[in-house]
Every structure is written in structure tokens, then in C-alpha cells.
Design a protein around this motif. Structure first.
Motif, PDB file in Angstrom:
ATOM      1  N   ARG A  60     -44.538 -29.766  20.137  1.00 17.68           N
ATOM      2  CA  ARG A  60     -43.327 -29.620  19.333  1.00 17.68           C
ATOM      3  C   ARG A  60     -42.314 -28.742  20.063  1.00 17.68           C
ATOM      4  O   ARG A  60     -42.655 -27.746  20.669  1.00 17.68           O
ATOM      5  N   CYS A  61     -41.059 -29.121  19.991  1.00 13.51           N
ATOM      6  CA  CYS A  61     -39.972 -28.413  20.661  1.00 13.51           C
ATOM      7  C   CYS A  61     -39.844 -26.984  20.120  1.00 13.51           C
ATOM      8  O   CYS A  61     -39.751 -26.778  18.907  1.00 13.51           O
ATOM      9  N   LEU A  62     -39.815 -26.009  21.016  1.00 11.73           N
ATOM     10  CA  LEU A  62     -39.689 -24.609  20.598  1.00 11.73           C
ATOM     11  C   LEU A  62     -38.331 -24.330  19.951  1.00 11.73           C
ATOM     12  O   LEU A  62     -38.205 -23.426  19.138  1.00 11.73           O
ATOM     13  N   GLY A  63     -37.329 -25.098  20.323  1.00 12.64           N
ATOM     14  CA  GLY A  63     -35.988 -24.869  19.793  1.00 12.64           C
ATOM     15  C   GLY A  63     -35.663 -25.651  18.538  1.00 12.64           C
ATOM     16  O   GLY A  63     -34.515 -25.669  18.097  1.00 12.64           O
ATOM     17  N   SER A  64     -36.662 -26.298  17.929  1.00 16.31           N
ATOM     18  CA  SER A  64     -36.375 -27.173  16.784  1.00 16.31           C
ATOM     19  C   SER A  64     -35.741 -26.435  15.606  1.00 16.31           C
ATOM     20  O   SER A  64     -34.809 -26.948  14.990  1.00 16.31           O
ATOM     21  N   ASN A  65     -36.212 -25.236  15.294  1.00 15.47           N
ATOM     22  CA  ASN A  65     -35.632 -24.508  14.159  1.00 15.47           C
ATOM     23  C   ASN A  65     -34.212 -24.054  14.451  1.00 15.47           C
ATOM     24  O   ASN A  65     -33.345 -24.093  13.573  1.00 15.47           O
ATOM     25  N   LEU A  66     -33.938 -23.652  15.699  1.00 16.81           N
ATOM     26  CA  LEU A  66     -32.580 -23.289  16.081  1.00 16.81           C
ATOM     27  C   LEU A  66     -31.665 -24.509  15.990  1.00 16.81           C
ATOM     28  O   LEU A  66     -30.548 -24.430  15.476  1.00 16.81           O
ATOM     29  N   ALA A  67     -32.131 -25.653  16.470  1.00 17.15           N
ATOM     30  CA  ALA A  67     -31.321 -26.873  16.412  1.00 17.15           C
ATOM     31  C   ALA A  67     -31.004 -27.260  14.972  1.00 17.15           C
ATOM     32  O   ALA A  67     -29.877 -27.657  14.657  1.00 17.15           O
ATOM     33  N   ARG A  68     -31.981 -27.130  14.077  1.00 17.32           N
ATOM     34  CA  ARG A  68     -31.742 -27.445  12.657  1.00 17.32           C
ATOM     35  C   ARG A  68     -30.682 -26.508  12.067  1.00 17.32           C
ATOM     36  O   ARG A  68     -29.804 -26.931  11.318  1.00 17.32           O
ATOM     37  N   MET A  69     -30.790 -25.219  12.412  1.00 18.89           N
ATOM     38  CA  MET A  69     -29.825 -24.255  11.899  1.00 18.89           C
ATOM     39  C   MET A  69     -28.427 -24.563  12.443  1.00 18.89           C
ATOM     40  O   MET A  69     -27.439 -24.544  11.697  1.00 18.89           O
ATOM     41  N   GLU A  70     -28.324 -24.876  13.741  1.00 21.42           N
ATOM     42  CA  GLU A  70     -27.028 -25.199  14.329  1.00 21.42           C
ATOM     43  C   GLU A  70     -26.408 -26.432  13.670  1.00 21.42           C
ATOM     44  O   GLU A  70     -25.202 -26.451  13.397  1.00 21.42           O
ATOM     45  N   LEU A  71     -27.218 -27.433  13.420  1.00 19.09           N
ATOM     46  CA  LEU A  71     -26.709 -28.647  12.782  1.00 19.09           C
ATOM     47  C   LEU A  71     -26.244 -28.351  11.362  1.00 19.09           C
ATOM     48  O   LEU A  71     -25.187 -28.822  10.931  1.00 19.09           O
ATOM     49  N   ARG A  72     -27.013 -27.541  10.643  1.00 17.53           N
ATOM     50  CA  ARG A  72     -26.616 -27.192   9.276  1.00 17.53           C
ATOM     51  C   ARG A  72     -25.276 -26.462   9.260  1.00 17.53           C
ATOM     52  O   ARG A  72     -24.385 -26.773   8.470  1.00 17.53           O
ATOM     53  N   VAL A  73     -25.118 -25.491  10.164  1.00 17.80           N
ATOM     54  CA  VAL A  73     -23.860 -24.743  10.251  1.00 17.80           C
ATOM     55  C   VAL A  73     -22.715 -25.681  10.619  1.00 17.80           C
ATOM     56  O   VAL A  73     -21.626 -25.614  10.031  1.00 17.80           O
ATOM     57  N   ALA A  74     -22.931 -26.576  11.583  1.00 18.09           N
ATOM     58  CA  ALA A  74     -21.877 -27.510  12.007  1.00 18.09           C
ATOM     59  C   ALA A  74     -21.442 -28.408  10.855  1.00 18.09           C
ATOM     60  O   ALA A  74     -20.240 -28.605  10.631  1.00 18.09           O
ATOM     61  N   ILE A  75     -22.394 -28.940  10.113  1.00 17.99           N
ATOM     62  CA  ILE A  75     -22.053 -29.818   8.984  1.00 17.99           C
ATOM     63  C   ILE A  75     -21.325 -29.030   7.896  1.00 17.99           C
ATOM     64  O   ILE A  75     -20.322 -29.490   7.347  1.00 17.99           O
ATOM     65  N   GLU A  76     -21.815 -27.822   7.582  1.00 16.49           N
ATOM     66  CA  GLU A  76     -21.154 -27.010   6.551  1.00 16.49           C
ATOM     67  C   GLU A  76     -19.720 -26.683   6.950  1.00 16.49           C
ATOM     68  O   GLU A  76     -18.809 -26.767   6.126  1.00 16.49           O
ATOM     69  N   PHE A  78     -17.775 -28.349   9.057  1.00 17.41           N
ATOM     70  CA  PHE A  78     -16.991 -29.584   9.015  1.00 17.41           C
ATOM     71  C   PHE A  78     -16.558 -29.887   7.581  1.00 17.41           C
ATOM     72  O   PHE A  78     -15.396 -30.172   7.315  1.00 17.41           O
ATOM     73  N   LEU A  79     -17.508 -29.825   6.651  1.00 18.83           N
ATOM     74  CA  LEU A  79     -17.198 -30.138   5.246  1.00 18.83           C
ATOM     75  C   LEU A  79     -16.247 -29.116   4.628  1.00 18.83           C
ATOM     76  O   LEU A  79     -15.412 -29.460   3.786  1.00 18.83           O
ATOM     77  N   SER A  85     -13.227 -35.947   4.033  1.00 17.80           N
ATOM     78  CA  SER A  85     -13.714 -36.940   4.993  1.00 17.80           C
ATOM     79  C   SER A  85     -14.594 -37.967   4.286  1.00 17.80           C
ATOM     80  O   SER A  85     -15.266 -37.666   3.301  1.00 17.80           O
ATOM     81  N   GLU A  86     -14.528 -39.187   4.805  1.00 14.10           N
ATOM     82  CA  GLU A  86     -15.351 -40.258   4.251  1.00 14.10           C
ATOM     83  C   GLU A  86     -15.608 -41.297   5.331  1.00 14.10           C
ATOM     84  O   GLU A  86     -14.875 -41.390   6.315  1.00 14.10           O
ATOM     85  N   LEU A  87     -16.650 -42.071   5.140  1.00 15.64           N
ATOM     86  CA  LEU A  87     -16.957 -43.152   6.054  1.00 15.64           C
ATOM     87  C   LEU A  87     -15.875 -44.206   5.914  1.00 15.64           C
ATOM     88  O   LEU A  87     -15.622 -44.707   4.827  1.00 15.64           O
ATOM     89  N   ALA A  88     -15.216 -44.535   7.018  1.00  9.64           N
ATOM     90  CA  ALA A  88     -14.081 -45.459   6.968  1.00  9.64           C
ATOM     91  C   ALA A  88     -14.512 -46.908   6.776  1.00  9.64           C
ATOM     92  O   ALA A  88     -13.868 -47.650   6.043  1.00  9.64           O
ATOM     93  N   ASP A  89     -15.589 -47.301   7.445  1.00  9.10           N
ATOM     94  CA  ASP A  89     -16.026 -48.693   7.367  1.00  9.10           C
ATOM     95  C   ASP A  89     -17.530 -48.747   7.590  1.00  9.10           C
ATOM     96  O   ASP A  89     -17.999 -48.722   8.733  1.00  9.10           O
ATOM     97  N   ALA A  90     -18.288 -48.828   6.520  1.00  6.38           N
ATOM     98  CA  ALA A  90     -19.750 -48.829   6.621  1.00  6.38           C
ATOM     99  C   ALA A  90     -20.265 -49.994   7.457  1.00  6.38           C
ATOM    100  O   ALA A  90     -21.278 -49.877   8.151  1.00  6.38           O
ATOM    101  N   ASP A  91     -19.554 -51.124   7.426  1.00  2.00           N
ATOM    102  CA  ASP A  91     -19.984 -52.292   8.199  1.00  2.00           C
ATOM    103  C   ASP A  91     -19.790 -52.104   9.701  1.00  2.00           C
ATOM    104  O   ASP A  91     -20.380 -52.825  10.503  1.00  2.00           O
ATOM    105  N   ALA A  92     -18.965 -51.142  10.100  1.00  2.00           N
ATOM    106  CA  ALA A  92     -18.709 -50.900  11.524  1.00  2.00           C
ATOM    107  C   ALA A  92     -19.785 -50.026  12.159  1.00  2.00           C
ATOM    108  O   ALA A  92     -19.867 -49.931  13.375  1.00  2.00           O
TER     109      ALA A  92
END
Length: 110
Positions: A60-76, A78-79, A85-92
């Protein structure tokens, strides 16, 4: 992600010899309907989510928990900054296959 076969064996009718290389298809495991409800859908708040994105077991990747935290912060962030923001075209949205499976492209509008 390949592993060496330690001893001659047969798994589900597939013979393997000692020294053969076996490639573990993690994306297939992440779509196993025995472990994931609606496995072909992106469910961001999935409760039972034991995926293989960061490997498994002793590898298992040693950085997995850091990566999860970074992604959570990035998404928060962004929102917070672009709440409309919304998905412009789900079919695309198309999905890539292989070892790194994911959406390509994802058109977003705000």
C-alpha cells in the motif's frame, strides 16, 4: 503491479508455472459487483469503498492518506470558490481503461 508466481499452480482452470509473471488488474477489482454497489458508477460519497487506487496490503502506498487529504482540500476549495459549477454535458464524459481508469474529458460550466 506484476507479481511472480511462487510455485506451479492452477487457478480457476488457468495453469501458472513458477517464475511466470501475473499482472493484477486493479481496475477490474475496483468494479467487482460483489464488493461495490453500482460498480460502474462514480459515487463520490460511497460508504463501502475498499478500492485499490493506492495498492493493497504490504504494498500500500505510504502517501495514500496525504493524497486523500489533498484531494479533499482541493475539492472543498473548488466548491467554495465556484459553487455554481455543474457538469456541462454528461454524454461527453468518456472513460479511459487500463491500469489508470478515469473520466476523460469532464466538461464543466460555471
Amino acid at each position: 503491479m506484476a507479481r511472480l508466481v511462487a510455485e506451479d499452480t492452477d487457478y480457476a482452470g488457468c495453469p501458472m508455472k513458477r517464475g511466470d509473471k501475473v499482472l493484477m488488474a486493479f481496475p477490474a477489482g475496483n468494479r467487482d459487483p460483489e464488493h461495490f454497489d453500482r460498480p460502474d458508477e462514480f459515487v463520490i460519497d460511497r460508504q463501502r469503498d475498499r478500492h485499490f487506487a493506492f495498492g493493497s496490503g504490504i504494498h500500500r502506498c505510504l502517501g495514500s492518506n496525504l493524497a486523500r487529504m489533498e484531494l479533499r482540500v482541493a475539492i472543498e476549495r473548488f466548491l467554495d470558490r465556484i459553487p455554481t459549477s455543474e457538469l456541462a454535458d454528461a454524454d461527453a464524459v468518456t472513460w479511459s481503461g487500463g491500469q489508470v481508469r478515469g473520466p476523460r474529458p469532464v466538461p464543466v460550466r460555471w
